[in-house]
Design an enzyme around this catalytic site. Structure first.
Site: not given
Ligand code: GLU
Length: 478
Positions: A250-254
């Site tokens: 997801s977005k949170r992974d970079g």
């Protein structure tokens, strides 16, 4: 067998890394078999599809080197084809109009939920009489078209990645909507599963290669092929891309879109190489290759069933390898935009000689392109600020003496070459009876304002070529 595969992205977002990886597998498979790769833009969702997303997808594929042989074809321009297929299914009694209102469907789902049943359409309008249909139409109701799915059907196929897969008709959620609501006698906007099947038939697709999130759709689509009197293609469902914790990336992974990776400074070569490794490994377990090389070895027998964990370290390693191997002129072309954006002053034509030198100096230390800015800052600016460690180094008692000796020897040198620079360091070490490390570290602190960085001698040569080394030594001495 002639191989024809397709990528069918929906332009409802930027080119996602999962879609790009699907594109890589399709491309590799097509090239391996000397087949064709077709690009189809699935823009039937008119509200969520945007031309800028289509642009982003096409750009990303081109940038990665995933050229296609046909297309892009746009589903939005092929509505009649789908509507004709819906009509055929209606005519053959394989589909019917369902007049349920959204409220009725909602009430149905709530009742199922209360009874702890899986949500499904209960096929209540499958066998309406013409009179019942007319009564609904007289009420002013619109109708979707539903395709009949028998609960007692078994759908079995041999997936090229996952082996034999079996689905029960009863697990497909009841008769499936294939066209949106429309006025009596009309057919509304055709829906995903129907349009995909009609297109894959029309485009003679031999292998459907896509993410495993589509497995349930495949079961439904196989029934549609049957109903339309066609043989289904082969299917290969590729594993999802997961983060290090094993969750969906997801977005949170970079980063999740190809343009984000590009903006982070990854090269197309490294990203394409890495995506091929997300779920596949070549028989020789090589990790570095071009897509062309991978295509020669590609096959689904070496695609994993398990989710592919995204490994930033490996991507970084590959990117570094690609950058280190680039001919210096190509590296320079990639670096110039970053240097410009950083506001460094240079003229790409006039200063080419020392720009090449800088590229050579920092090249071997690069992981991603934006690293180049901090790595080369000291080589561009007129004078440097000393960081904390450099200040400590320059405060050591013997250092002014060491740097003075270097300055004096430099003044006697007609042309500073690599050998001449090494020689100066050697002589100063010997004459002042100090450790070579002290000379090197002090020189680096004085010349670059830092005690670490790319190769010292090479950095010094660049500064010398720019006429900046003498002044820096003077400043450090004082
Ligand atoms: N438009 C679908 C998607 O983007 C394509 C699925 C398929 O390949 O059939 O997920």
């Amino acid at each position: 067998m002639s191989v024809r595969v397709r990528l069918a992205p929906s332009p409802t977002g930027n080119l996602h890394i999962g879609t790009a990886r699907t594109a890589v597998f399709n491309w590799l498979f097509a090239k391996h078999h000397g087949g064709q790769f077709v690009l189809r833009i699935e823009d039937t969702d008119l509200e969520r599809s945007k031309p800028e997303f289509t642009e982003n997808i096409l750009d990303g594929l081109r940038w990665l080197g995933l050229d296609w042989d046909e297309g892009p074809l746009y589903q939005s321009q092929r509505m009649d084809l789908y509507k004709n297929a819906v009509q055929t299914l209606l005519d053959n009694g394989l589909a019917y109009r369902c007049y349920c209102t959204p409220e009725e469907l909602k009430a149905m789902r709530e009742a199922q939920k209360a009874a702890k049943q899986a949500p499904r359409y209960d096929n209540r309008h499958r066998s309406l009489t013409p009179e019942q249909q007319k009564a609904f139409e007289d009420e002013g109701r619109t109708a979707v078209v539903r395709f009949k799915i028998d609960d007692d059907r078994q759908i079995v196929w041999n997936d090229l990645v996952r082996g034999t897969l079996t689905w029960k008709g009863s697990d497909l959620g009841g008769d499936m909507a294939i066209a949106r609501a429309a006025k009596p006698g009309e057919i509304g906007q055709p829906l995903y599963n129907l349009a995909v099947v009609v297109d894959d038939i029309d485009m003679n697709i031999s292998h459907v290669i896509r993410g495993e999130d589509h497995i349930a759709n495949t079961a439904k689509q196989i029934l549609l092929y049957e109903a339309l009197g066609k043989t289904a293609p082969e299917f290969a469902h590729t594993p999802l891309i997961l983060n290090q914790k094993g969750q969906k990336l997801s977005k949170r992974d970079g980063a999740t879109s190809v343009s984000e990776f590009r903006n982070l400074g990854y090269t197309a070569e490294a990203l394409a190489n890495y995506m091929a490794l997300l779920g596949w490994s070549p028989p020789d377990n090589e990790e570095r290759f071009t897509l062309g090389e991978a295509a020669q070895k590609f096959g689904f027998d070496r695609v994993n069933k398990a989710g592919a964990r995204f490994d930033w370290d490996k991507l970084n390693w590959l990117n570094g390898q690609v950058l280190h191997d680039l001919p210096v002129d190509e590296l320079l072309e990639k670096l110039i935009p970053y240097w410009k954006a950083a506001g460094f002053e240079f003229d790409a034509e006039r200063d080419r000689a020392w720009l090449v030198q800088i590229a050579q100096v920092i090249g071997p230390s690069l992981t991603v392109l934006p690293d180049a800015v901090e790595m080369s800052r000291a080589l561009f600016v007129q004078s440097v600020e000393y960081d904390e460690k450099a200040q400590q180094q320059l405060a050591i008692e013997q250092v002014p003496e060491v740097l003075t000796a270097v300055r004096d020897k430099l003044a006697e040198t007609s042309e500073l070459t690599e050998d001449a620079a090494k020689d100066i360091i050697k002589q100063v070490t010997k004459e002042l009876k100090v450790k070579k490390g002290l000379v090197m570290k002090s020189l680096r602190a004085g010349l670059t304002g830092s005690v670490q960085g790319p190769d010292l001698i090479q950095s010094w040569l660049v500064l010398n070529a720019r006429g900046l080394d003498k002044a820096r030594l003077e400043k450090a001495i004082s």
